[in-house]
Write a protein that holds these residues in place. Structure first.
Motif, PDB file in Angstrom:
ATOM      1  N   ALA A 148       0.856  -1.140   0.069  1.00 17.27           N
ATOM      2  CA  ALA A 148      -0.176  -0.083  -0.106  1.00 17.27           C
ATOM      3  C   ALA A 148       0.783   1.359  -0.014  1.00 17.27           C
ATOM      4  O   ALA A 148       0.605   2.288  -0.373  1.00 17.27           O
ATOM      5  CB  ALA A 148      -1.022   0.064   1.306  1.00 17.27           C
ATOM      6  N   HIS A 149       1.844   1.275   0.740  1.00 16.30           N
ATOM      7  CA  HIS A 149       2.781   2.371   0.911  1.00 16.30           C
ATOM      8  C   HIS A 149       3.575   2.650  -0.349  1.00 16.30           C
ATOM      9  O   HIS A 149       3.823   3.887  -0.742  1.00 16.30           O
ATOM     10  CB  HIS A 149       3.592   2.284   1.903  1.00 16.30           C
ATOM     11  CG  HIS A 149       4.399   3.459   2.367  1.00 16.30           C
ATOM     12  ND1 HIS A 149       3.791   4.722   2.835  1.00 16.30           N
ATOM     13  CD2 HIS A 149       5.703   3.747   2.485  1.00 16.30           C
ATOM     14  CE1 HIS A 149       4.811   5.534   3.208  1.00 16.30           C
ATOM     15  NE2 HIS A 149       5.992   4.777   2.988  1.00 16.30           N
ATOM     16  N   LEU A 150       4.100   1.467  -0.774  1.00 14.79           N
ATOM     17  CA  LEU A 150       4.847   1.663  -2.405  1.00 14.79           C
ATOM     18  C   LEU A 150       4.044   0.695  -3.548  1.00 14.79           C
ATOM     19  O   LEU A 150       4.713  -0.267  -3.721  1.00 14.79           O
ATOM     20  CB  LEU A 150       6.313   1.179  -2.068  1.00 14.79           C
ATOM     21  CG  LEU A 150       7.004   2.075  -0.919  1.00 14.79           C
ATOM     22  CD1 LEU A 150       8.502   1.581  -0.883  1.00 14.79           C
ATOM     23  CD2 LEU A 150       7.270   3.359  -1.463  1.00 14.79           C
ATOM     24  N   PRO A 151       3.149   1.220  -3.977  1.00 20.28           N
ATOM     25  CA  PRO A 151       2.534   0.483  -5.063  1.00 20.28           C
ATOM     26  C   PRO A 151       3.348   0.402  -6.276  1.00 20.28           C
ATOM     27  O   PRO A 151       3.985   1.041  -6.530  1.00 20.28           O
ATOM     28  CB  PRO A 151       0.955   1.311  -5.214  1.00 20.28           C
ATOM     29  CG  PRO A 151       1.451   2.729  -4.862  1.00 20.28           C
ATOM     30  CD  PRO A 151       2.300   2.662  -3.616  1.00 20.28           C
ATOM     31  N   VAL A 152       2.759  -0.624  -7.153  1.00 18.35           N
ATOM     32  CA  VAL A 152       3.542  -0.711  -8.287  1.00 18.35           C
ATOM     33  C   VAL A 152       3.342   0.366  -9.179  1.00 18.35           C
ATOM     34  O   VAL A 152       2.387   1.155  -9.319  1.00 18.35           O
ATOM     35  CB  VAL A 152       2.809  -1.807  -9.386  1.00 18.35           C
ATOM     36  CG1 VAL A 152       3.352  -1.824 -10.557  1.00 18.35           C
ATOM     37  CG2 VAL A 152       3.021  -3.266  -8.475  1.00 18.35           C
ATOM     38  N   GLY A 153       4.566   0.933  -9.660  1.00 20.93           N
ATOM     39  CA  GLY A 153       4.537   2.238 -10.582  1.00 20.93           C
ATOM     40  C   GLY A 153       5.312   3.274  -9.944  1.00 20.93           C
ATOM     41  O   GLY A 153       5.632   4.248 -10.561  1.00 20.93           O
ATOM     42  N   THR A 154       5.414   2.888  -8.547  1.00 19.34           N
ATOM     43  CA  THR A 154       6.081   4.165  -7.819  1.00 19.34           C
ATOM     44  C   THR A 154       7.641   4.156  -8.168  1.00 19.34           C
ATOM     45  O   THR A 154       8.231   3.337  -8.353  1.00 19.34           O
ATOM     46  CB  THR A 154       5.916   3.695  -6.238  1.00 19.34           C
ATOM     47  OG1 THR A 154       4.825   3.535  -5.906  1.00 19.34           O
ATOM     48  CG2 THR A 154       6.832   4.934  -5.514  1.00 19.34           C
ATOM     49  N   ARG A 155       7.981   5.232  -8.247  1.00 20.83           N
ATOM     50  CA  ARG A 155       9.309   5.765  -8.736  1.00 20.83           C
ATOM     51  C   ARG A 155      10.132   6.108  -7.446  1.00 20.83           C
ATOM     52  O   ARG A 155       9.761   6.873  -6.656  1.00 20.83           O
ATOM     53  CB  ARG A 155       9.529   6.698  -9.867  1.00 20.83           C
ATOM     54  CG  ARG A 155       8.922   6.008 -10.953  1.00 20.83           C
ATOM     55  CD  ARG A 155       9.422   7.235 -12.328  1.00 20.83           C
ATOM     56  NE  ARG A 155       9.329   6.343 -13.656  1.00 20.83           N
ATOM     57  CZ  ARG A 155       9.936   6.703 -14.637  1.00 20.83           C
ATOM     58  NH1 ARG A 155      10.980   7.885 -14.826  1.00 20.83           N
ATOM     59  NH2 ARG A 155      10.102   5.881 -15.654  1.00 20.83           N
ATOM     60  N   LEU A 156      11.291   5.612  -7.285  1.00 19.24           N
ATOM     61  CA  LEU A 156      12.061   5.957  -6.210  1.00 19.24           C
ATOM     62  C   LEU A 156      13.609   6.522  -6.591  1.00 19.24           C
ATOM     63  O   LEU A 156      13.862   5.862  -7.691  1.00 19.24           O
ATOM     64  CB  LEU A 156      12.121   4.828  -5.120  1.00 19.24           C
ATOM     65  CG  LEU A 156      10.908   4.432  -4.771  1.00 19.24           C
ATOM     66  CD1 LEU A 156      11.195   3.017  -3.821  1.00 19.24           C
ATOM     67  CD2 LEU A 156      10.326   5.259  -3.651  1.00 19.24           C
TER      68      LEU A 156
END
Length: 376
Positions: free
Chosen positions: A333-341
């Motif tokens: 939930a905190h880092l869903p698929v597609g999140t860029r880091l």
């Protein structure tokens, strides 16, 4: 180009951070009254080296003849090749000199010194050669008090070669983490190299240049009496190893890897990134330091560390981001698929080497592409 248009993984340079690092080092060298010759092996990038030169650097240091050739073609002529010279590489060094490059070579043994001088005589050129000095037992070099130092100096003081000076690199500084120990090693580095220069001069040999340096000792040095120039490289970007050594803060790290969350390990509470060891390198330089960052420290896109998460494992193209202390246990939930880091690297030199180019962030969302060199 905008940040969201860059395919991942990609190597990003935060230019404002980089410029602060360059200005900090140059100001320190200016205050100590010595010339500064940056080691460009960290970036292998003309755009970065030009920024260092514009800030006041004099000459560059390279670790490969490929770098020497590429930087000379880009307009840099005062070049120190800071790896021990062997006979098989002399034809390339000759080609550079004959093209007008002010190339300096280094040796740490009598065989190499004689070989350079003989090759120079044979081809009607005079190579400037510096003797590498071992001031901390870390790697290569001649100890300041060894008898063979004078023998090597004499072998270079003849037709085909010219003894230009001495240099040292206190690589053991990477193993330290207090201001006191770094300052002590910086003084040991300075004193040892100056001692070697004085012994050569007492033997009637020229020794114009006394060159010292590593990023930690350069920044820790309190005085540099007898030294003419300092070399350092990783300071331009810094990295997590340097953060653990204590010469920079997390906010100084100017190189990162842009990555995307591509999946999760729900049963293990981990996220899968498209940045594995091919993107980050296999360097685990922080593993034996006070804080182990795994394969890198994740950050949000503005460069703020994502506390409680660590890149704990890496396959060739997959990185595993684990919750190592974040209060929110649901990483999906905190880092869903597609999140860029962004991932800050352990070793900037090794991570940069994985990429053919950098994406330089000039501002919040203004990107330029800067080429870098490959190979030897």
């Amino acid at each position: 180009m905008k940040l969201d248009q860059i395919e991942t993984p990609a190597a990003l340079i935060d230019r404002p951070r980089m410029m602060r690092n360059i200005e900090r080092m140059q100001a320190h060298m200016n205050a100590l009254g010595v010339a500064f010759r940056p080691h460009v092996k960290t970036s292998k990038c003309v755009d970065v080296a030009r920024a260092q030169r514009d800030a006041g650097a004099r000459g560059i240091t390279v670790s490969t003849l490929k770098e020497a050739e590429q930087f000379f073609a880009a307009g840099f002529s005062d070049i120190l090749y800071a790896v021990g010279m062997v006979a098989s590489k002399l034809p390339r060094a000759l080609a550079l000199k004959q093209s007008g490059c002010d190339l300096k070579l280094i040796v740490d043994n009598l065989e190499s010194a004689r070989g350079v001088a003989e090759f120079g005589r044979l081809h009607g050129v005079t190579f400037e050669v510096w003797i590498e000095i071992d001031t901390d037992g870390h790697r290569s070099g001649v100890k300041p008090g060894e008898a063979r130092l004078i023998d090597i100096g004499r072998a270079l003081h003849q037709d085909g070669a010219r003894l230009g000076g001495v240099l040292t690199h206190a690589g053991s500084s990477y193993e330290l983490n207090t201001a006191e120990s770094l300052a002590a090693l910086a003084e040991q580095e300075r004193a040892g190299c100056v001692q070697a220069a004085e012994r050569l001069r007492e033997a009637g040999l020229p020794c114009d240049v006394v060159s010292v340096g590593s990023t930690p000792t350069a920044l820790a040095a309190r005085h540099l009496e007898g030294v003419t120039e300092v070399r350092a490289g990783v300071y331009v970007f810094f990295d997590l190893v340097m953060r653990n050594v204590g010469v920079c803060n997390m906010a100084d790290l100017a190189l990162s890897v842009l990555t995307t969350v591509i999946g999760h390990q729900a049963d293990k509470g981990g996220a899968i990134l498209d940045a594995g060891w091919m993107a980050m390198s296999r360097d685990r330089g922080t593993a034996k330091q006070t804080h182990d960052y795994g394969y890198g420290q994740p950050c949000t896109l503005d460069g703020s560390p994502l506390e409680g998460y660590t890149l704990t494992a890496a396959n060739q193209e997959h990185g595993i981001l684990a919750n190592t202390g974040h209060p929110d246990g649901d990483i999906t939930a905190h880092l869903p698929v597609g999140t860029r880091l962004l991932i800050l690297p352990n070793h900037a030199c090794a991570t940069g080497a994985q990429y053919p180019a950098y994406h330089a962030r000039l501002g919040a969302d203004e990107i330029e592409v800067w080429d870098r060199f490959y190979g030897w």
